[in-house]
Design a protein around this motif. Structure first.
Motif: not given
Length: 56
Positions: A39-40, A43, A46-47
């Motif tokens: 999950e991390v 994320k 996606s930055v």
């Protein structure tokens, strides 16, 4: 020597029993942490950062 052997067998048996008891919990923690890592990473991927050539 027999008393030393008996003492060590008792200690090793206790360690084995404790490891057996902890096994399911440790496997669950490993699974949970692996899911958090995925999950991390998603994320972080996606930055969008400008000026680096990545994610533009």
């Amino acid at each position: 020597m027999k008393s030393v052997l008996a003492s060590w067998e008792k200690r090793l048996g206790a360690v084995r029993d404790e490891c057996d008891a902890l096994g399911p919990t440790l496997r669950q923690v490993a699974q949970d942490m692996g899911e958090v890592d995925v999950e991390v990473a998603a994320k972080a991927d996606s930055v969008k950062v400008t000026g680096t050539g990545k994610g533009e």
